[in-house]
Design a protein around this motif. Structure first.
Motif, PDB file in Angstrom:
ATOM      1  N   ASP A 169     -39.926   5.886  -2.813  1.00  0.00           N
ATOM      2  CA  ASP A 169     -38.786   5.612  -1.943  1.00  0.00           C
ATOM      3  C   ASP A 169     -37.522   5.353  -2.758  1.00  0.00           C
ATOM      4  N   LEU A 170     -37.285   6.218  -3.742  1.00  0.00           N
ATOM      5  CA  LEU A 170     -36.126   6.084  -4.612  1.00  0.00           C
ATOM      6  C   LEU A 170     -35.200   7.279  -4.431  1.00  0.00           C
ATOM      7  N   VAL A 171     -33.888   7.011  -4.441  1.00  0.00           N
ATOM      8  CA  VAL A 171     -32.878   8.060  -4.327  1.00  0.00           C
ATOM      9  C   VAL A 171     -32.435   8.444  -5.726  1.00  0.00           C
ATOM     10  N   PHE A 203     -32.151   7.771 -11.066  1.00  0.00           N
ATOM     11  CA  PHE A 203     -32.254   7.036  -9.813  1.00  0.00           C
ATOM     12  C   PHE A 203     -30.930   6.380  -9.444  1.00  0.00           C
ATOM     13  N   MET A 204     -30.862   5.852  -8.234  1.00  0.00           N
ATOM     14  CA  MET A 204     -29.735   5.039  -7.804  1.00  0.00           C
ATOM     15  C   MET A 204     -30.203   3.633  -7.457  1.00  0.00           C
ATOM     16  N   ILE A 205     -29.520   2.636  -8.022  1.00  0.00           N
ATOM     17  CA  ILE A 205     -29.694   1.261  -7.566  1.00  0.00           C
ATOM     18  C   ILE A 205     -28.337   0.776  -7.072  1.00  0.00           C
ATOM     19  N   ASN A 206     -28.274  -0.417  -6.546  1.00  0.00           N
ATOM     20  CA  ASN A 206     -27.016  -1.011  -6.055  1.00  0.00           C
ATOM     21  C   ASN A 206     -26.370  -0.197  -4.931  1.00  0.00           C
ATOM     22  N   GLY A 207     -27.128   0.681  -4.312  1.00  0.00           N
ATOM     23  CA  GLY A 207     -26.573   1.477  -3.232  1.00  0.00           C
ATOM     24  C   GLY A 207     -26.039   2.804  -3.729  1.00  0.00           C
ATOM     25  N   PRO A 213     -19.614  -0.079   0.872  1.00  0.00           N
ATOM     26  CA  PRO A 213     -21.020  -0.049   0.465  1.00  0.00           C
ATOM     27  C   PRO A 213     -21.885  -0.932   1.354  1.00  0.00           C
ATOM     28  N   TRP A 214     -23.167  -0.672   1.266  1.00  0.00           N
ATOM     29  CA  TRP A 214     -24.137  -1.514   1.950  1.00  0.00           C
ATOM     30  C   TRP A 214     -24.463  -2.729   1.099  1.00  0.00           C
ATOM     31  N   ALA A 215     -25.126  -3.698   1.714  1.00  0.00           N
ATOM     32  CA  ALA A 215     -25.542  -4.894   0.985  1.00  0.00           C
ATOM     33  C   ALA A 215     -26.561  -4.515  -0.082  1.00  0.00           C
ATOM     34  N   LEU A 216     -26.583  -5.299  -1.158  1.00  0.00           N
ATOM     35  CA  LEU A 216     -27.536  -5.048  -2.241  1.00  0.00           C
ATOM     36  C   LEU A 216     -28.956  -5.370  -1.788  1.00  0.00           C
ATOM     37  N   ASP A 217     -29.899  -4.682  -2.372  1.00  0.00           N
ATOM     38  CA  ASP A 217     -31.317  -4.924  -2.118  1.00  0.00           C
ATOM     39  C   ASP A 217     -31.833  -5.830  -3.227  1.00  0.00           C
ATOM     40  N   PRO A 218     -32.125  -7.096  -2.935  1.00  0.00           N
ATOM     41  CA  PRO A 218     -32.541  -8.022  -3.999  1.00  0.00           C
ATOM     42  C   PRO A 218     -33.859  -7.638  -4.656  1.00  0.00           C
ATOM     43  N   GLY A 219     -34.669  -6.846  -3.978  1.00  0.00           N
ATOM     44  CA  GLY A 219     -35.945  -6.451  -4.563  1.00  0.00           C
ATOM     45  C   GLY A 219     -35.866  -5.195  -5.405  1.00  0.00           C
ATOM     46  N   GLU A 220     -34.688  -4.592  -5.480  1.00  0.00           N
ATOM     47  CA  GLU A 220     -34.564  -3.304  -6.150  1.00  0.00           C
ATOM     48  C   GLU A 220     -34.850  -3.358  -7.647  1.00  0.00           C
ATOM     49  N   ALA A 242     -22.412  -6.429 -11.859  1.00  0.00           N
ATOM     50  CA  ALA A 242     -23.018  -6.769 -13.148  1.00  0.00           C
ATOM     51  C   ALA A 242     -24.368  -7.455 -12.986  1.00  0.00           C
ATOM     52  N   ALA A 243     -24.506  -8.314 -11.971  1.00  0.00           N
ATOM     53  CA  ALA A 243     -25.771  -9.034 -11.790  1.00  0.00           C
ATOM     54  C   ALA A 243     -26.920  -8.073 -11.524  1.00  0.00           C
ATOM     55  N   GLY A 244     -26.641  -6.984 -10.810  1.00  0.00           N
ATOM     56  CA  GLY A 244     -27.682  -5.990 -10.567  1.00  0.00           C
ATOM     57  C   GLY A 244     -28.145  -5.330 -11.847  1.00  0.00           C
ATOM     58  N   PHE A 245     -27.195  -5.030 -12.737  1.00  0.00           N
ATOM     59  CA  PHE A 245     -27.563  -4.484 -14.039  1.00  0.00           C
ATOM     60  C   PHE A 245     -28.424  -5.462 -14.818  1.00  0.00           C
ATOM     61  N   ALA A 246     -27.958  -6.706 -14.905  1.00  0.00           N
ATOM     62  CA  ALA A 246     -28.676  -7.707 -15.696  1.00  0.00           C
ATOM     63  C   ALA A 246     -30.083  -7.906 -15.166  1.00  0.00           C
ATOM     64  N   ALA A 247     -30.213  -7.971 -13.836  1.00  0.00           N
ATOM     65  CA  ALA A 247     -31.536  -8.179 -13.243  1.00  0.00           C
ATOM     66  C   ALA A 247     -32.455  -6.989 -13.503  1.00  0.00           C
TER      67      ALA A 247
END
Length: 549
Positions: free
Chosen positions: A260-262, A284-288, A305-312, A343-348
Motif C-alpha cells: 500500500d505504498l505510492v 516511494f512517497m511519504i508525508n503525502g 496537503p493531507w494530514a501526515l500519517d504517524p505510522g508511515e 523535517a520531523a517526518g524525515f527524522a522519524a
C-alpha cells in the motif's frame, strides 16, 4: 577566479550560513556575494541590546547576532549588501587594510554614479556623505571579520531603503550622526545600476588581472522560461525509452501494491521506471503526495496537503526490511504548511530504518525547510548517510523555475549539512534555457560549499502546462559537463540524458565514501523470508523533492 553572485532578496540567516559554507568549503576561488535582505537588525560582537530601541517584531523585523565586528545596524529591502569573501594576508594591519579596500570600492562606485561627495570620516568605519562638512551622513555601513585568511561580511549601501527603520536603533552606536541613502540625497538610481558600478570597482580591487565570472538571480516575478522557444517536436533518440514490463517490473509493481505504498516513479512520470523497477529499485512517497509549492517543471500534485500519517515511518522501515535493502533513499515534497517543513517526518523515517535495519544506509533528498536551523538540525541529527538537496537550475533561472525557493538558501542548506559532517549531494536539470557557462558556475558553487555528489540530467516536460524544453543536451555535451564536475573535485558526477536525483544512488554513494566525512556502511544483505536475496537498493520518497525522482 572571482565569482560574483547577485542573489536577489535573501534572508540574513541564509546568507550567513552560505558565507560559512564558502569559508569551510576550501574553494580556491574568491566570491563577491551581492543581495538585499529582508528586514533585520544585526548585532555585532560589541553590540548592546539596548541599542535596539523598539521590539523588532513591532516594526516587522527580526534581530540576529552576527559574528562581525561593530555594533547594531539595519538591513532591508532597498539596501545593497555585499559580502566579499577574498583572501586577506595574515599579518598585522590586514583587517584595517581590508576595511579600507571595501570602503574604497563603494566610494569609487558612488563617484561613478555621480555621487562625488562620498568619503571616509575619521574614527568611524563606513562611507559618508560630506564627511568634512558640518553634517556628515552615513550612507554605507562596513563590518568585517577575517577568518582563516579570508574575509566575511562586508558593506551595506543604502540605495533606497526605509530610513525610518534606522530610527528604531542607535546605528553603529553613533547617536549624533544621521543615516542617509542615495535616494534621500537626490539620486534617482536603480538597484541594477548600483550593482553594476560596485561590481566594476570590486573587480578592479580583487581581480585586477581578470578571471571574473558573474551570475545573477533574476528577480522578476514573470516566468520567462515558459515563453522560451520550444525545441524540435521530435524527442531525440537518446531520450526514447522502451517500455519493458517484464517479470522484474511486474514483481516490483505487485510489491508496491501489497505494501500500500505510492511511488514517485509513477507520480512524477520518471522515464527510468522500467529500468529501475526491473532492477528492484523504486521511489516511494511519504508525508503525502501533495506539494505546497508549484514549481513549473514538476508533475507532482500541488495544493493543500493531507494530514501526515504517524505510522508511515514504521511502514517504510518495514518495507525496507521486507525487501532486504542495504541502501534506501527518502525524499519529500515541500511542506510549507508545517512549522518544521516536514523535517520531523524525515527524522522519524531515518530513525525507523536505522532501528529496524541497522545495516541499511539511508539517503535523504530534502526540501529547504524554509532554511529553518532547528528543522534542518533535526534531520541532520538523525545522521542519514547521504544528504541530498537539489539546486535544480542555474542562478538566472531560479525565479522562473522554482519561484518559492532560493538559490542562496539551497546552497546554505547544503553547506549546513556539510558542517554537520554529512556526505552531501545535489542535482541540476538541463534544458530549461541555461548555458554551458552558467552550468559550470552552478557546479562551482555547489563544490564551493562542499557538495560531494552531483547529478545532471535532461529536463523532460511533463505536460503542455509545464515549462517548455528550451534545448536538448546531447550525450556528448553532458559528458563534457561531467568532465567539468570531475575537474572541480566532486567525488562522483552522475550525468546522462536520463539521469535523475536517485538514479544509481547506491553507486554514487559508494564513490563518495573516501571523500566523505566517514565511510558509508557496507552491510551484507539480509536474506528475505524465503531465504533468497532481495534488491540491494530502494529509493523511498515523499513525492520527489520538487518532483524529481
Amino acid at each position: 577566479m572571482l565569482r560574483v553572485r547577485f542573489l536577489g532578496r535573501v534572508g540574513y540567516r541564509d546568507a550567513h550560513a552560505l558565507q560559512h559554507a564558502l569559508l569551510r568549503g576550501g574553494s580556491g576561488d574568491d566570491y563577491l556575494l551581492l543581495m538585499e535582505h529582508r528586514a533585520v537588525y544585526t548585532l555585532g560582537l560589541r553590540a548592546k541590546t539596548h541599542d535596539v530601541l523598539v521590539p523588532p517584531a513591532s516594526v516587522g523585523a527580526e534581530v540576529v547576532r552576527a559574528d562581525r565586528g561593530g555594533l547594531v545596524t539595519y538591513h532591508g529591502p532597498g539596501q545593497l549588501v555585499g559580502y566579499p569573501m577574498v583572501g586577506v594576508p595574515v599579518r598585522p594591519g590586514a583587517t584595517p587594510g581590508h576595511v579600507w579596500a571595501v570602503e574604497e570600492v563603494v566610494i569609487r562606485a558612488l563617484a561613478d554614479l555621480g555621487m562625488a561627495g562620498a568619503g571616509r570620516l575619521a574614527g568611524h568605519p563606513g562611507v559618508w556623505i560630506d564627511p568634512d562638512g558640518p553634517r556628515p551622513r552615513k550612507v554605507c555601513a562596513v563590518g568585517v571579520r577575517i577568518s582563516r585568511g579570508r574575509s566575511m561580511h562586508g558593506f551595506a549601501l543604502n540605495v533606497d531603503p526605509d530610513l525610518e527603520m534606522f530610527s528604531h536603533i542607535v546605528p553603529c552606536g553613533i547617536p549624533d550622526k544621521p543615516v542617509t541613502s542615495l535616494a534621500a540625497e537626490g539620486m534617482d538610481v536603480a538597484m541594477p545600476e548600483v550593482v553594476g558600478a560596485v561590481v566594476t570597482r570590486a573587480v578592479e580591487q580583487w581581480a585586477p588581472e581578470g578571471g571574473v565570472e558573474r551570475q545573477d538571480v533574476i528577480q522578476s516575478a514573470r516566468r520567462p522560461a515558459r515563453t522560451c522557444p520550444a525545441p524540435p517536436a521530435r524527442k531525440p533518440g537518446w531520450l526514447r525509452v522502451k517500455a519493458e514490463m517484464g517479470p522484474g517490473y511486474q514483481s516490483m509493481q505487485r510489491t508496491m501494491r501489497s505494501l500500500d505504498l505510492v511511488t514517485v516513479c509513477e507520480e512524477a512520470g520518471c522515464p527510468n521506471i522500467f529500468e529501475c523497477w526491473a532492477d528492484g529499485t523504486a521511489t516511494f512517497m511519504i508525508n503525502g503526495s501533495r506539494c505546497t509549492r508549484a514549481c513549473g517543471f514538476c508533475l507532482v500534485d500541488s495544493g493543500r496537503p493531507w494530514a501526515l500519517d504517524p505510522g508511515e515511518p514504521e511502514r517504510v522501515a518495514a518495507a525496507v526490511a521486507r525487501l532486504g535493502l542495504d541502501h534506501a533513499v527518502v525524499t519529500a515534497v515541500a511542506r510549507d504548511d508545517l512549522p518544521d517543513g516536514g523535517a520531523a517526518g524525515f527524522a522519524a523515517t531515518i530513525a525507523a530504518i536505522h532501528s529496524r535495519c541497522p545495516g541499511t544506509a539511508v539517503e535523504v533528498l530534502i526540501p529547504d525547510c524554509k532554511g529553518d536551523d532547528d528543522a534542518l538540525a533535526m534531520v541532520f541529527a538523525a545522521r542519514p548517510e547521504v544528504l541530498n538537496h537539489n539546486l535544480e537550475t542555474v542562478a538566472r533561472l531560479q525565479r522562473a523555475v522554482r519561484p518559492a525557493a532560493s538559490y542562496a538558501r539551497s546552497l546554505s542548506v547544503l553547506g549546513r549539512a556539510k558542517r554537520a559532517g554529512l556526505v552531501t549531494k545535489s542535482g541540476l536539470m538541463l534544458g530549461l534555457g541555461e548555458t554551458e557557462v552558467e552550468v559550470g558556475g552552478a557546479l562551482a558553487d555547489l563544490r564551493a560549499v562542499g557538495v560531494d555528489i552531483v547529478t545532471l540530467g535532461q529536463y523532460l516536460r511533463p505536460t503542455a502546462g509545464h515549462l517548455p524544453v528550451a534545448r536538448w543536451w546531447s550525450p556528448d555535451e553532458i559528458d563534457g559537463l561531467r568532465a567539468v564536475g570531475q575537474a572541480l573535485g566532486f567525488a562522483h558526477v552522475e550525468a546522462s540524458p536520463l539521469t535523475r536525483s536517485s538514479y544509481h544512488a547506491k553507486a554514487a554513494a559508494a564513490s563518495a565514501q573516501s571523500a566523505g566525512p566517514g565511510p558509508l556502511p557496507r552491510p551484507a544483505r539480509p536474506p528475505s523470508a524465503a531465504g533468497q536475496d532481495r534488491p540491494a537498493h530502494l529509493v523511498v520518497s515523499a513525492g520527489g523533492a520538487h518532483g524529481r525522482p
